[in-house]
Write an enzyme that holds these catalytic residues in place. Structure first.
Site, PDB file in Angstrom:
ATOM      1  N   LYS A  78      -6.906-101.218 -11.602  1.00  0.00           N
ATOM      2  CA  LYS A  78      -5.814-100.283 -11.358  1.00  0.00           C
ATOM      3  C   LYS A  78      -5.701 -99.212 -12.441  1.00  0.00           C
ATOM      4  CE  LYS A  78      -2.708-103.053  -8.478  1.00  0.00           C
ATOM      5  NZ  LYS A  78      -1.300-103.479  -8.312  1.00  0.00           N
ATOM      6  N   ARG A 125      20.190-100.246   3.047  1.00  0.00           N
ATOM      7  CA  ARG A 125      21.313-100.060   2.135  1.00  0.00           C
ATOM      8  C   ARG A 125      22.574 -99.659   2.876  1.00  0.00           C
ATOM      9  NH1 ARG A 125      17.876 -97.063  -2.654  1.00  0.00           N
ATOM     10  NH2 ARG A 125      17.140 -98.953  -3.661  1.00  0.00           N
ATOM     11  N   PRO A 160      -0.608 -97.423  -5.331  1.00  0.00           N
ATOM     12  CA  PRO A 160      -2.072 -97.380  -5.297  1.00  0.00           C
ATOM     13  C   PRO A 160      -2.699 -98.660  -5.837  1.00  0.00           C
ATOM     14  CG  PRO A 160      -1.173 -95.319  -6.134  1.00  0.00           C
ATOM     15  CD  PRO A 160      -0.023 -96.283  -6.026  1.00  0.00           C
ATOM     16  N   GLU A 161      -3.723 -99.138  -5.119  1.00  0.00           N
ATOM     17  CA  GLU A 161      -4.466-100.325  -5.543  1.00  0.00           C
ATOM     18  C   GLU A 161      -5.887 -99.901  -5.877  1.00  0.00           C
ATOM     19  OE1 GLU A 161      -3.700-103.582  -2.814  1.00  0.00           O
ATOM     20  OE2 GLU A 161      -1.658-102.881  -2.469  1.00  0.00           O
TER      21      GLU A 161
END
Length: 353
Positions: free
Chosen positions: A54, A345, A2-3
């Site tokens: 933030k 991966r 989240p910004e």
């Protein structure tokens, strides 16, 4: 993660959804929540919220101040997956680490939900002192804080890395920096001071007494600079409610709004902090790409966890080769990243952020 638009929309959601609700009792905390017990109990209290960069601050206030406890403030960081939800108390979502129960029957619960548990809260009303002014709610102070400190060694770094420095760009994160630099066609690895020193000269021209107020406004609208877009771009997300907690199924609209970040045809490089910057390739960017050192970070999870702990620069991380983004399925961002990390991966490749 989240910004600032997500934090501001969360604050708006809490104030709108909970403004007329009465909460009662104590605050429930899960055993694994990354925050202290909340020493507040009242037979009737209200909840309000305000966001800054933030961080988001909740204030619990007894409705009868004469007999109730004093107000209690809590400051939250959302980490990588934090959010607030209002739901029936009998149907709590998983990973609801802090819960505020209403007095109605049946009760509802305002929950701080954080599946990855990098989010946290602390008691008190103080914002983190190392964070600068908010790019949204404190724009003028934010702008002045950047321009008066350009001699700081932090601005020796590439502009894409400096944009994540919360001391100066409180609220800017990975998708916002990509969108801002893309709109201005600024090469992401241009030296930050070189980009920002030009704004000091522009400041002088904007203060020209011969310009009327309407001409100054028109000049800014037609030629926005980087600091102005640090305010305008997140404001777009808030105004359009693209990441509104009340419309969590609106991801398609947010995806359509993106012009650069994760967009097919764009390129990406890993900066020296291990974060992926998305950009449009230009001849100048191509030279930077050829000079980029290829170093693989140990783990995306560890890198993001470090950022959530201190939001500071991370050392020993090189850039990786630029690659064009392929078409991605229309699924939430967290799911998309999880799939991509697992796939790489399996192939023995470095995880992407």
């Amino acid at each position: 993660m989240p910004e600032c638009p997500e934090l501001h929309l969360a604050g708006r959601f809490i104030n709108t959804a909970c403004g007329a609700l009465v909460f009662a009792g104590g605050v429930e905390r899960s055993p694994v929540g990354r925050g202290p017990e909340v020493p507040f109990r009242s037979e009737a209290y209200s909840i309000s919220a305000i966001a800054r960069g933030k961080e988001l601050r909740l204030t619990l206030s007894a409705l009868d101040a004469a007999v109730g406890p004093p107000p209690q403030d809590l400051v939250f960081r959302f980490g990588m997956s934090g959010s607030f939800r209002l739901c029936p108390a009998a149907e709590l979502p998983r990973h609801a680490h802090l819960r505020f129960l209403t007095r109605e029957s049946p009760p509802r619960a305002l929950c701080f939900v954080d599946p990855r548990r990098f989010g946290s809260w602390r008691l008190g009303d103080a914002w983190q002192p190392e964070r600068g002014p908010c790019v949204i709610s404190e724009y003028q102070a934010f702008r002045e804080n950047v321009l008066k400190n350009l001699d700081d060694r932090a601005f020796d770094k590439p502009i894409c890395e400096v944009l994540l420095n919360q001391k100066y760009f409180n609220g800017i994160g990975n998708y916002l920096r990509a969108e801002i630099l893309y709109r201005l066609k600024i090469p992401p690895f241009e030296k930050a001071r070189t980009v920002l020193e030009a704004l000091q000269e522009q400041e002088k021209s904007k203060k020209d007494p011969s310009l009327t107020l309407s001409k100054k406004v028109k000049l800014r609208q037609e030629n926005p600079d980087l600091l102005e877009l640090c305010h305008a771009v997140p404001t777009e997300v808030i105004t359009a409610e693209l990441l509104d907690p009340e419309h969590s199924d609106n991801y398609a609209a947010f995806k359509n709004w993106l012009q650069c970040y994760l967009v097919p045809g764009m390129s990406s490089l890993r900066d020296r902090n291990g974060r992926t910057i998305w950009f449009q390739v230009t001849p100048r960017a191509s030279k930077q790409r050829r000079r980029a050192a290829v170093k693989t970070p140990k783990s995306e999870l560890k890198e993001e966890e470090k950022e959530e702990e201190a939001d500071g620069p991370r050392k020993g991380r090189g850039r990786r080769k630029a690659t064009a983004a392929s078409a991605l399925p229309e699924v939430p961002l967290g799911v998309r990243r999880s799939r991509r990390i697992s796939a790489r991966r399996d192939e023995g490749a470095a995880p992407a952020v």
